[in-house]
Design a protein around this motif. Structure first.
Motif, PDB file in Angstrom:
ATOM      1  N   LYS A   1     -16.078 -15.456  54.432  1.00 19.91           N
ATOM      2  CA  LYS A   1     -15.431 -16.745  54.662  1.00 19.91           C
ATOM      3  C   LYS A   1     -16.029 -17.750  53.693  1.00 19.91           C
ATOM      4  CE  LYS A   1     -14.675 -15.885  59.545  1.00 19.91           C
ATOM      5  NZ  LYS A   1     -14.940 -16.317  60.913  1.00 19.91           N
ATOM      6  N   ILE A   2     -15.207 -18.704  53.274  1.00 20.41           N
ATOM      7  CA  ILE A   2     -15.709 -19.730  52.361  1.00 20.41           C
ATOM      8  C   ILE A   2     -15.397 -21.122  52.896  1.00 20.41           C
ATOM      9  CG2 ILE A   2     -15.514 -18.235  50.333  1.00 20.41           C
ATOM     10  CD1 ILE A   2     -13.117 -20.013  49.478  1.00 20.41           C
ATOM     11  N   GLU A   3     -16.220 -22.052  52.451  1.00 19.73           N
ATOM     12  CA  GLU A   3     -16.024 -23.463  52.749  1.00 19.73           C
ATOM     13  C   GLU A   3     -16.228 -24.189  51.426  1.00 19.73           C
ATOM     14  OE1 GLU A   3     -17.773 -25.361  56.414  1.00 19.73           O
ATOM     15  OE2 GLU A   3     -19.154 -26.119  54.887  1.00 19.73           O
ATOM     16  N   GLN A   4     -15.326 -25.104  51.084  1.00 22.87           N
ATOM     17  CA  GLN A   4     -15.454 -25.815  49.816  1.00 22.87           C
ATOM     18  C   GLN A   4     -15.531 -27.315  50.041  1.00 22.87           C
ATOM     19  OE1 GLN A   4     -12.131 -23.974  47.552  1.00 22.87           O
ATOM     20  NE2 GLN A   4     -13.793 -23.312  46.191  1.00 22.87           N
ATOM     21  N   LYS A   5     -16.359 -27.924  49.195  1.00 25.47           N
ATOM     22  CA  LYS A   5     -16.522 -29.376  49.210  1.00 25.47           C
ATOM     23  C   LYS A   5     -16.560 -29.863  47.761  1.00 25.47           C
ATOM     24  CE  LYS A   5     -19.444 -29.412  53.369  1.00 25.47           C
ATOM     25  NZ  LYS A   5     -18.505 -30.009  54.304  1.00 25.47           N
ATOM     26  N   ALA A   6     -16.286 -31.134  47.589  1.00 22.81           N
ATOM     27  CA  ALA A   6     -16.406 -31.764  46.274  1.00 22.81           C
ATOM     28  C   ALA A   6     -17.063 -33.113  46.480  1.00 22.81           C
ATOM     29  CB  ALA A   6     -15.048 -31.922  45.612  1.00 22.81           C
ATOM     30  N   TRP A   7     -17.766 -33.572  45.446  1.00 21.77           N
ATOM     31  CA  TRP A   7     -18.388 -34.892  45.468  1.00 21.77           C
ATOM     32  C   TRP A   7     -18.005 -35.630  44.202  1.00 21.77           C
ATOM     33  CZ3 TRP A   7     -21.423 -37.661  42.177  1.00 21.77           C
ATOM     34  CH2 TRP A   7     -22.005 -38.828  42.683  1.00 21.77           C
ATOM     35  N   THR A   8     -17.606 -36.889  44.364  1.00 26.09           N
ATOM     36  CA  THR A   8     -17.400 -37.789  43.227  1.00 26.09           C
ATOM     37  C   THR A   8     -18.075 -39.111  43.562  1.00 26.09           C
ATOM     38  OG1 THR A   8     -15.321 -38.729  44.022  1.00 26.09           O
ATOM     39  CG2 THR A   8     -15.154 -36.749  42.638  1.00 26.09           C
ATOM     40  N   LYS A   9     -18.394 -39.854  42.534  1.00 26.97           N
ATOM     41  CA  LYS A   9     -19.049 -41.151  42.731  1.00 26.97           C
ATOM     42  C   LYS A   9     -18.169 -42.083  43.558  1.00 26.97           C
ATOM     43  CE  LYS A   9     -21.240 -44.907  40.220  1.00 26.97           C
ATOM     44  NZ  LYS A   9     -21.617 -45.451  38.920  1.00 26.97           N
ATOM     45  N   ASP A  10     -16.874 -42.054  43.321  1.00 33.78           N
ATOM     46  CA  ASP A  10     -15.965 -42.960  44.022  1.00 33.78           C
ATOM     47  C   ASP A  10     -15.705 -42.562  45.477  1.00 33.78           C
ATOM     48  OD1 ASP A  10     -15.711 -44.518  41.740  1.00 33.78           O
ATOM     49  OD2 ASP A  10     -13.939 -43.428  41.045  1.00 33.78           O
ATOM     50  N   ALA A  11     -15.579 -41.251  45.742  1.00 30.35           N
ATOM     51  CA  ALA A  11     -15.184 -40.795  47.076  1.00 30.35           C
ATOM     52  C   ALA A  11     -16.326 -40.210  47.899  1.00 30.35           C
ATOM     53  CB  ALA A  11     -14.063 -39.753  46.951  1.00 30.35           C
ATOM     54  N   GLY A  12     -17.454 -39.886  47.275  1.00 27.85           N
ATOM     55  CA  GLY A  12     -18.530 -39.214  48.007  1.00 27.85           C
ATOM     56  C   GLY A  12     -18.140 -37.766  48.291  1.00 27.85           C
ATOM     57  N   TRP A  13     -18.669 -37.200  49.372  1.00 26.79           N
ATOM     58  CA  TRP A  13     -18.363 -35.811  49.737  1.00 26.79           C
ATOM     59  C   TRP A  13     -17.006 -35.704  50.403  1.00 26.79           C
ATOM     60  CZ3 TRP A  13     -20.701 -31.834  47.780  1.00 26.79           C
ATOM     61  CH2 TRP A  13     -22.011 -31.971  47.326  1.00 26.79           C
ATOM     62  N   MET A  14     -16.222 -34.719  49.967  1.00 27.53           N
ATOM     63  CA  MET A  14     -14.895 -34.459  50.533  1.00 27.53           C
ATOM     64  C   MET A  14     -14.838 -33.002  50.982  1.00 27.53           C
ATOM     65  SD  MET A  14     -12.702 -36.220  47.469  1.00 27.53           S
ATOM     66  CE  MET A  14     -13.807 -35.593  46.204  1.00 27.53           C
ATOM     67  N   ASP A  15     -14.385 -32.763  52.211  1.00 28.98           N
ATOM     68  CA  ASP A  15     -14.146 -31.403  52.686  1.00 28.98           C
ATOM     69  C   ASP A  15     -12.821 -30.923  52.122  1.00 28.98           C
ATOM     70  OD1 ASP A  15     -16.417 -30.909  54.306  1.00 28.98           O
ATOM     71  OD2 ASP A  15     -15.561 -32.152  55.896  1.00 28.98           O
ATOM     72  N   LEU A  16     -12.830 -29.779  51.475  1.00 25.85           N
ATOM     73  CA  LEU A  16     -11.606 -29.221  50.910  1.00 25.85           C
ATOM     74  C   LEU A  16     -11.115 -28.022  51.699  1.00 25.85           C
ATOM     75  CD1 LEU A  16     -12.669 -29.389  47.153  1.00 25.85           C
ATOM     76  CD2 LEU A  16     -11.413 -31.093  48.483  1.00 25.85           C
ATOM     77  N   SER A  17     -11.853 -27.630  52.736  1.00 25.53           N
ATOM     78  CA  SER A  17     -11.526 -26.459  53.541  1.00 25.53           C
ATOM     79  C   SER A  17     -11.117 -26.881  54.938  1.00 25.53           C
ATOM     80  CB  SER A  17     -12.740 -25.530  53.657  1.00 25.53           C
ATOM     81  OG  SER A  17     -13.194 -25.144  52.397  1.00 25.53           O
ATOM     82  N   GLN A  18     -10.407 -26.008  55.598  1.00 24.30           N
ATOM     83  CA  GLN A  18     -10.059 -26.197  57.002  1.00 24.30           C
ATOM     84  C   GLN A  18     -11.206 -25.664  57.851  1.00 24.30           C
ATOM     85  OE1 GLN A  18      -7.107 -27.572  57.907  1.00 24.30           O
ATOM     86  NE2 GLN A  18      -6.381 -27.717  55.813  1.00 24.30           N
ATOM     87  N   GLY A  19     -11.696 -26.419  58.794  1.00 22.52           N
ATOM     88  CA  GLY A  19     -12.724 -25.942  59.711  1.00 22.52           C
ATOM     89  C   GLY A  19     -14.091 -25.801  59.079  1.00 22.52           C
ATOM     90  N   HIS A  20     -15.046 -25.366  59.897  1.00 21.37           N
ATOM     91  CA  HIS A  20     -16.418 -25.193  59.460  1.00 21.37           C
ATOM     92  C   HIS A  20     -16.961 -23.890  60.008  1.00 21.37           C
ATOM     93  CE1 HIS A  20     -16.666 -29.230  57.804  1.00 21.37           C
ATOM     94  NE2 HIS A  20     -15.987 -29.638  58.858  1.00 21.37           N
ATOM     95  N   PHE A  21     -18.061 -23.436  59.446  1.00 22.64           N
ATOM     96  CA  PHE A  21     -18.673 -22.182  59.866  1.00 22.64           C
ATOM     97  C   PHE A  21     -19.320 -22.317  61.240  1.00 22.64           C
ATOM     98  CE2 PHE A  21     -19.392 -21.667  55.128  1.00 22.64           C
ATOM     99  CZ  PHE A  21     -18.376 -20.746  54.970  1.00 22.64           C
TER     100      PHE A  21
END
Length: 97
Positions: free
Chosen positions: A2-22
């Motif tokens: 199973k995978i979980e993806q996130k992204a971080w940008t200076k403007d938006a901070g951390w963003m969850d890109l996946s459905q659900g969590h482990f």
């Protein structure tokens, strides 16, 4: 797996890109970011807080790819939970000449 993806940008901070969590701790977290963000260390500290028991591998990039987007000065993160695979990790110092 199973995978979980996130992204971080200076403007938006951390963003969850996946459905659900482990429900369990992922064994491996792959963190791709620009060299300056890795040298700063703040994003790594945040990832360590998100995944305190995971092995985190970092890699500097000249552009972070998530899906069909390429970003600069961001973090692309994928956490991986292997359901039936045992992982073993090792590390060694790298000396410069």
């Amino acid at each position: 797996m199973k995978i979980e993806q996130k992204a971080w940008t200076k403007d938006a901070g951390w963003m969850d890109l996946s459905q659900g969590h482990f429900a369990q701790t992922p064994q491996l977290v792959l963190m791709f970011a620009g060299r300056q963000l890795l040298e700063d260390g703040e994003r790594f500290k945040e990832v360590r807080q998100l995944y305190p028991e995971s092995h985190i591998l970092t890699c500097s990039t000249a552009g972070e790819i998530i899906g069909t987007q390429v970003r600069d000065n961001s973090v692309a993160l994928t956490a991986i939970l292997f359901e039936r695979t045992e992982l073993k990790f090792a590390q060694a110092p790298i000396e410069s000449n």
